[in-house]
Design an enzyme around this catalytic site. Structure first.
Site, short mmCIF file in Angstrom:
data_model
loop_
_atom_site.label_atom_id
_atom_site.label_comp_id
_atom_site.label_asym_id
_atom_site.label_seq_id
_atom_site.Cartn_x
_atom_site.Cartn_y
_atom_site.Cartn_z
CG HIS A 113 -27.89 -2.42 -4.58
ND1 HIS A 113 -28.94 -1.65 -5.27
CD2 HIS A 113 -27.31 -1.76 -3.88
CE1 HIS A 113 -28.77 -0.36 -4.68
NE2 HIS A 113 -27.94 -0.40 -4.18
CD GLU A 144 -31.45 -6.26 -6.71
OE1 GLU A 144 -30.68 -6.13 -5.54
OE2 GLU A 144 -32.74 -5.72 -6.62
CB CYS A 194 -32.68 0.10 -6.72
SG CYS A 194 -31.06 -0.19 -7.54
CB CYS A 222 -30.83 -3.68 -9.45
SG CYS A 222 -29.42 -3.67 -8.11
ZN LIG Z 1 -30.39 -2.10 -6.51
#
Ligand SMILES: [Zn+2]
Ligand SMILES: [Zn+2]
Lengths: 345, 178
Positions: free
Chosen positions: B66, B68, B96, B99
């Site tokens: 992701h 991040e 999410c 993260c």
């Molecule tokens: Zn995430």
């Protein structure tokens, strides 16, 4: 030596028993580790004649539907008297106690012709979530059981043994690379049908230095065993463990990590159908990473005092709002091994 | 005094807008690569960018790449020591659960500014919240500001789903399925 074979099978039985006792599902609905004691609530019932049932049941489902959280109760139950097996009487449930208090004025009018004699009964207040609970709670009142998403099928003895073997090897891998004071954590991905290890990863997060002025390096903070295992699986040609000594240790279990394992289909999507074994419970980050990767099952050997437990506390794997759900098991290999040893002496 | 506070918040708003513009640029780059368009940037108190990231899950075949975490990867190559809560993370969509946990464990992020919320996976209030980490010895729980350039972030996500789904003109049907 003929008696050795016997001893061996005794050992197998002991392991089987120890596994059945010690292996627990984590963060589930509550029924997966044996039937719970039922929570009960009070309802109004009445004895009826068998020939009344066919008329009364439709009247009651219209008048007093059990849709207020009691839809798991069967409307009618058989009451056989111990003295006289031939005389079978029926008992019918009307509604919750407190509902009857509100409704008795109008309901008694409709039910007048049935000559009911009201009594109170304690019945299970919630639906059973396993067949064992259905059997156990059914003594109070016959129940309807819908084996839905909550149904837990316990692992078979063969599955338990496979879980134990993979967990033991993962724990050994973790211990073989332990560098005090860092407690080492290892994670491996297993293809359950073939038993093949398709990737593995070690924790390197403990090695960041914290300096006295309150600053710290950030470079390895997220380098948890599960994260390393998942990236190693995603890019099988780039070994994540560069240190040669670690590489040697890894090869004991994970030679195939350099090449995508042959047991996997060509269109393998992320970690679907794979199981993750990790020497201690994954943190929330790692648990969610496994969920994003569509893991089939997660097995770990102990809880993790350092982090919020992704399964035991955050219950990521049972969250109905998320797009994937799976089972998490605690297989405490150390406890199981010491139980096996104490059995021998 | 009031004046200086008003000025500070004005410059804050300008900083927010500028940093979020960088995050949105990263998100657009992800969209061009065929990824779910999410982008982010890590910024110091002085507004200096130390790392950026955009979603690379498809490219790497790794569901954990992701924006991040990609930015944290970049940050780990920065040869510098950091203080707790020193950085602000600007991200186009609510982080999410994975993260969010990473942000807490990294300890360097003191403040999260995000655009639209993430009802399917969000870890800052949607599916789980930061309360999960409060009162724990390890990690640093950041403060949150949401809704900055949310419309643009949503528009980008919409563009992705329209592009990848040839049957997209029936959004109602899809919603029912989910
Ligand atoms: Zn995430
Ligand atoms: Zn972790």
């Amino acid at each position: 030596m003929p008696h050795q074979g016997k001893e061996f099978s005794d050992d197998k039985d002991k392991l089987c028993l120890a596994l059945r006792e010690k292996v627990k599902q984590v963060g589930g609905c509550g029924a997966e580790n044996g039937p719970r004691e039922p929570k009960t609530c009070s309802v109004v019932v009445s004895p009826i004649q068998p020939q009344q049932a066919s008329k009364l049941v439709p009247v009651l489902s219209e008048l007093l539907p059990l849709n207020d959280g009691l839809s798991h109760l069967k409307r009618v139950r058989r009451v056989s008297f111990a003295g006289n097996a031939a005389s079978v009487e029926l008992e019918i449930v009307l509604c919750r106690d407190e509902v009857w208090e509100h409704r008795k004025a109008d309901a008694s009018e409709v039910l007048k012709s049935f000559n009911l004699q009201l009594e109170k009964r304690m019945v299970p207040a919630t639906a059973p979530l396993s067949r064992e609970e259905l059997r156990k709670w059914g003594d109070l009142w016959p129940l309807i059981f819908k084996p839905g998403k909550h149904l837990h099928k316990p692992p078979s003895p063969v599955e338990l043994r496979d879980m134990y073997n993979h967990m033991s090897r993962t724990t050994e891998l973790a211990e073989s690379v332990e560098v005090p004071p860092n407690c080492a954590v290892a994670a491996v991905l297993v293809h359950p049908a073939s038993g093949e290890v398709v990737a593995c990863g070690l924790d390197k997060s403990q090695r960041h230095a914290r300096v006295s002025d309150g600053t710290f390096t950030v470079n390895t903070k997220l380098s948890h065993a599960v994260m390393n295992c998942l990236s190693s699986f995603a890019s099988p040609h780039i070994p994540t463990i560069s240190n040669e000594e670690e590489q040697k240790n890894t090869d004991k279990m994970g030679k195939k990590q350099l090449k995508r394992a042959s047991c996997l289909p060509n269109d393998q999507y992320l970690c679907t159908g794979l199981d993750c074994y990790v020497s201690r419970e994954p943190c929330v980050m790692c648990s969610m990473a496994l969920l994003h990767s569509r893991i089939r099952r997660v097995v770990f050997a102990c809880f993790n005092p350092e982090h919020v437990g992704g399964f035991s506390e955050a219950k990521i794997h049972k969250e109905s709002a998320l797009n994937h759900r799976f089972e998490a098991f605690l297989v405490p290999v150390k406890e199981i091994d010491s139980e096996m040893r104490s059995c021998k002496t | 005094m009031f004046n200086s506070r008003a000025q500070a918040s004005h410059s804050q708003i300008r900083l927010n807008a500028r940093a979020m513009e960088v995050a949105l640029y990263e998100a657009r780059k992800a969209l061009e690569r065929g990824e779910v368009p999410v982008g982010c940037v890590l910024v110091t108190e002085d507004g200096e960018t130390v790392a950026t990231g955009s979603n690379r899950t498809n490219e790497r075949g790794n569901a954990t790449s992701h924006a991040e975490l990609v930015a944290f990867e970049e940050l780990s190559n920065v040869k510098k020591m950091f203080k707790k809560g020193e950085l602000t993370l600007y991200v186009t969509c609510e982080p999410c659960i994975m993260c969010t946990a990473a942000i807490v464990q990294m300890e360097v992020v003191g403040h999260i500014v995000y655009g639209c919320s993430n009802p399917r996976f969000g870890g800052c209030g949607s599916v789980r919240s930061l309360d999960l980490y409060r009162g724990r010895p390890d990690g640093h729980v950041p403060t949150i500001q949401s809704g900055v350039e949310a419309a643009t972030a949503i528009h980008l996500l919409g563009e992705f789903y329209n592009r990848t789904n040839p049957h997209a003109p029936k959004p109602k049907k899809r919603r029912v399925k989910r």
